[in-house]
Scaffold this motif. Structure first.
Motif, short mmCIF file in Angstrom:
data_model
loop_
_atom_site.label_atom_id
_atom_site.label_comp_id
_atom_site.label_asym_id
_atom_site.label_seq_id
_atom_site.Cartn_x
_atom_site.Cartn_y
_atom_site.Cartn_z
N ARG A 98 0.67 -1.11 0.08
CA ARG A 98 -0.14 0.04 0.08
C ARG A 98 0.95 1.11 0.12
O ARG A 98 1.94 1.17 0.62
CB ARG A 98 -0.92 -0.11 1.28
CG ARG A 98 -1.98 0.83 1.45
CD ARG A 98 -2.75 1.11 2.55
NE ARG A 98 -3.40 -0.16 3.02
CZ ARG A 98 -4.61 -0.59 2.75
NH1 ARG A 98 -5.40 0.37 2.02
NH2 ARG A 98 -5.07 -1.59 2.90
N ASP A 99 0.48 2.34 -0.72
CA ASP A 99 1.28 3.85 -0.60
C ASP A 99 0.91 4.15 0.64
O ASP A 99 -0.40 4.65 1.02
CB ASP A 99 0.75 4.30 -1.94
CG ASP A 99 1.84 5.88 -1.94
OD1 ASP A 99 1.50 6.50 -1.19
OD2 ASP A 99 2.38 5.87 -3.00
N THR A 102 -0.81 8.02 0.06
CA THR A 102 -2.30 7.88 -0.48
C THR A 102 -3.22 6.70 0.20
O THR A 102 -4.45 7.05 0.13
CB THR A 102 -2.42 7.60 -2.04
OG1 THR A 102 -1.75 6.43 -2.39
CG2 THR A 102 -1.37 9.12 -2.62
N LYS A 104 -3.72 4.04 -1.15
CA LYS A 104 -4.15 2.97 -2.09
C LYS A 104 -3.37 1.83 -2.39
O LYS A 104 -1.97 1.96 -1.88
CB LYS A 104 -4.08 3.82 -3.62
CG LYS A 104 -4.89 5.14 -3.67
CD LYS A 104 -6.52 4.79 -3.65
CE LYS A 104 -7.22 5.86 -4.03
NZ LYS A 104 -8.74 5.35 -4.26
N TYR A 346 -10.23 -6.66 -2.25
CA TYR A 346 -10.35 -5.33 -2.48
C TYR A 346 -11.19 -4.84 -3.38
O TYR A 346 -11.15 -5.60 -4.55
CB TYR A 346 -8.99 -4.78 -2.40
CG TYR A 346 -7.88 -5.01 -1.43
CD1 TYR A 346 -7.72 -4.55 -0.23
CD2 TYR A 346 -6.95 -6.07 -1.84
CE1 TYR A 346 -6.99 -5.03 0.76
CE2 TYR A 346 -6.04 -6.39 -0.89
CZ TYR A 346 -6.07 -6.06 0.45
OH TYR A 346 -5.14 -6.43 1.40
N GLU A 348 -12.47 -1.71 -6.34
CA GLU A 348 -11.45 -1.06 -7.21
C GLU A 348 -11.01 0.32 -6.66
O GLU A 348 -10.26 0.85 -6.99
CB GLU A 348 -12.32 -0.65 -8.54
CG GLU A 348 -12.40 -1.83 -9.53
CD GLU A 348 -13.29 -1.61 -10.80
OE1 GLU A 348 -13.54 -0.50 -10.99
OE2 GLU A 348 -13.60 -2.64 -11.53
N SER A 349 -12.00 0.95 -5.65
CA SER A 349 -11.58 2.16 -5.06
C SER A 349 -10.61 2.14 -4.09
O SER A 349 -9.84 3.35 -4.00
CB SER A 349 -12.93 2.89 -4.14
OG SER A 349 -13.05 1.61 -3.21
N GLU A 350 -10.08 1.05 -3.85
CA GLU A 350 -9.03 1.08 -2.87
C GLU A 350 -7.64 0.80 -3.61
O GLU A 350 -6.35 0.79 -3.13
CB GLU A 350 -9.21 -0.32 -2.00
CG GLU A 350 -10.23 -0.05 -0.88
CD GLU A 350 -10.37 -1.46 -0.01
OE1 GLU A 350 -9.73 -1.59 1.01
OE2 GLU A 350 -11.00 -2.46 -0.44
N MET A 351 -7.70 0.31 -4.98
CA MET A 351 -6.50 -0.16 -5.86
C MET A 351 -6.05 1.43 -6.45
O MET A 351 -6.97 2.11 -6.84
CB MET A 351 -6.95 -0.84 -6.82
CG MET A 351 -7.35 -2.33 -6.18
SD MET A 351 -6.19 -3.35 -5.14
CE MET A 351 -5.10 -3.57 -6.41
N GLU A 352 -4.85 1.61 -6.55
CA GLU A 352 -4.14 2.69 -7.14
C GLU A 352 -4.33 2.39 -8.67
O GLU A 352 -4.13 1.48 -9.34
CB GLU A 352 -2.64 2.94 -6.91
CG GLU A 352 -2.19 4.03 -7.45
CD GLU A 352 -0.62 4.21 -7.07
OE1 GLU A 352 -0.65 5.12 -6.00
OE2 GLU A 352 0.30 3.71 -7.52
N GLU A 353 -4.78 3.45 -9.52
CA GLU A 353 -4.68 3.40 -11.07
C GLU A 353 -3.66 3.12 -11.66
O GLU A 353 -2.45 3.71 -11.13
CB GLU A 353 -5.66 4.70 -11.37
CG GLU A 353 -7.12 4.75 -10.87
CD GLU A 353 -7.61 6.02 -11.65
OE1 GLU A 353 -7.05 6.70 -12.45
OE2 GLU A 353 -8.65 6.19 -11.16
#
Length: 436
Positions: A98-99, A102, A104, A346, A348-353
């Protein structure tokens, strides 16, 4: 001290690209040799690789900084600098990256040998051979290497297990794990004997096999940080089936049905999606006095809270001590696993684009602010990238940077904000005068 570690915070820094070189061909009998400076090499990436031999994040307890090598500088004769080797960092299966800034999620590493680049190395700067044009056949321009990506990461280990054993302390989870697998967890007649998750492989009489995790005992309030529960609840998120172990002898003075409700409440409070996982109720310690009467009372209370058409959870009476009733329990668990899909950990909102390298019209290439000393301050990702790659030791490179700023609209934007001739403008630690 426990040698199990399931969270870690680290810093990673990819290698910078090598600087491009300014050089000219000067050989006998070769008039007007022209530019001959080569490009710099690519900086090394920081790459996470899953190693099934690792079980914890203990390696990150004392080593929290990982820095890849930078690329070599460009050389004369138009030769490129050598690219740096990637820095390989081994992590255990089940590591979520996880970053830290952010929040994410970058990746979820679960398969042996799976790789993921957590920090990309910078590209090498161009040498002056790249800038030759008919109008300027002998340029004294080169680029510095692109800075490597730098970020702070939060690592979280969620062990890979098909089945999770949950329940209050001292209900017999460790004993059950020890008799159905080859695992040898510490077993004691006191609360919180188990202070780290234990993992074991089960093989049923029919030949099915699955992994079981014995999680440290939950208590009431665990989801709010009471006891050890909140520290290890994350490990149940990867499981597909939950074995809810209950002490039917009520040897601790608690009611079995109240225990059942309390544990489910903690699971629901921690993560509502844990309640999607099918549960098998394991009525343990059936060899003890009063266990049979307590089991009948438990069944009545359980049935009273279910509608007529709702399917009741399956209950298996067992004794971990005498190994009574284990075979039917394990067969039913294997059968339930076969028809239970994996749960999405997880959304999609939790994943970094994924990185987008095209031009985004809404993205501002620079920002303007004003410091307390009345200096205009320029910032922005695109502008800082150009700034870091500019070789300020060469006048031609400085003039090229000035043209790039003008092309981005910096001059017009400063003028619109009220900048006057002679005002100081700062980029990082570099200052220059604004000329209207």
């Amino acid at each position: 001290m426990s040698m199990f570690l399931d969270t870690a915070k680290i810093k990673v820094k990819a290698g910078n690209g090598g600087d491009g070189m300014v050089a000219f061909r000067r050989e006998k009998y070769v008039p007007n040799g022209g530019p001959w400076g080569g490009d710099g090499g690519r900086g090394g990436n920081v790459v996470f690789v899953v190693d099934e031999g690792l079980r914890t994040l203990m390696d990150f307890r004392y080593n929290r900084h990982f820095k890849a090598q930078s690329g070599e500088k460009g050389m004369t004769k138009g030769m490129h600098g050598r690219g740096a080797e990637d820095l390989i960092v081994h992590v255990p299966q089940g590591t979520t990256v996880r970053d830290a800034e952010t929040g994410k999620i970058l990746t979820d590493l679960v398969h042996h040998g799976q790789e993921f680049i957590v920090a990309h190395g910078g590209r090498g700067g161009r040498g002056n051979i790249r800038f030759a044009t008919p109008k300027n056949p002998a340029p004294e321009i080169s680029e510095n290497g692109e800075p490597g990506q730098e970020r702070e990461l939060q690592l979280e280990l969620k062990i890979l297990a098909d089945v999770g054993l949950v329940g209050f302390p001292s209900v017999g989870k460790s004993t059950l794990l020890s008799v159905i697998t080859s695992a040898k967890p510490k077993i004691g007649a006191y609360h919180f004997t188990t202070i780290v998750p234990n993992l074991g492989m089960v093989r049923t009489q029919s030949g099915d096999s699955f992994a079981v995790a014995d999680l440290p005992g939950l208590i009431e309030g665990a989801s709010q940080g009471v006891g050890l529960g909140t520290q290890f609840l994350r490990h149940i998120e990867r499981t597909r089936v939950i074995l809810h172990v209950i002490d039917m002898s009520a040897s601790e003075g608690r009611g079995p049905y109240e225990d059942y409700l309390a544990i489910n409440k903690e699971l629901e409070s921690y993560n509502l999606r844990l309640m999607e996982r099918p549960q098998i109720i394991v009525a343990n310690k059936m060899d003890m006095p009063d266990s049979q009467e307590n089991l009948e009372d438990f069944k009545k209370k359980l049935a009273a809270n279910y509608d007529e058409f709702e399917e009741l959870p399956t209950i298996f009476p067992i004794s971990g001590l005498t190994k009574q009733g284990l075979a039917p329990l394990l067969d039913a668990t294997a059968e339930l696993l076969d028809k239970t899909p994996e749960f999405l950990l997880y959304d999609e909102s939790e994943m970094e684009e994924e990185a987008y390298y095209g031009f985004d019209e809404e993205e501002k290439p620079f920002e303007i602010s004003r410091d307390d000393d009345a200096t205009w301050v320029l910032s922005g990702e695109k502008l800082m990238k150009l700034f870091n790659m500019t070789n300020f030791d060469r006048d031609e490179s400085v003039m090229k940077f000035a043209r790039q700023l003008r092309g981005m609209g910096v001059d017009e934007a400063l003028r619109a904000r009220g900048a006057k001739d002679g005002d100081l403008v700062r980029i990082g630690k570099f200052e220059f005068e604004f000329v209207d």
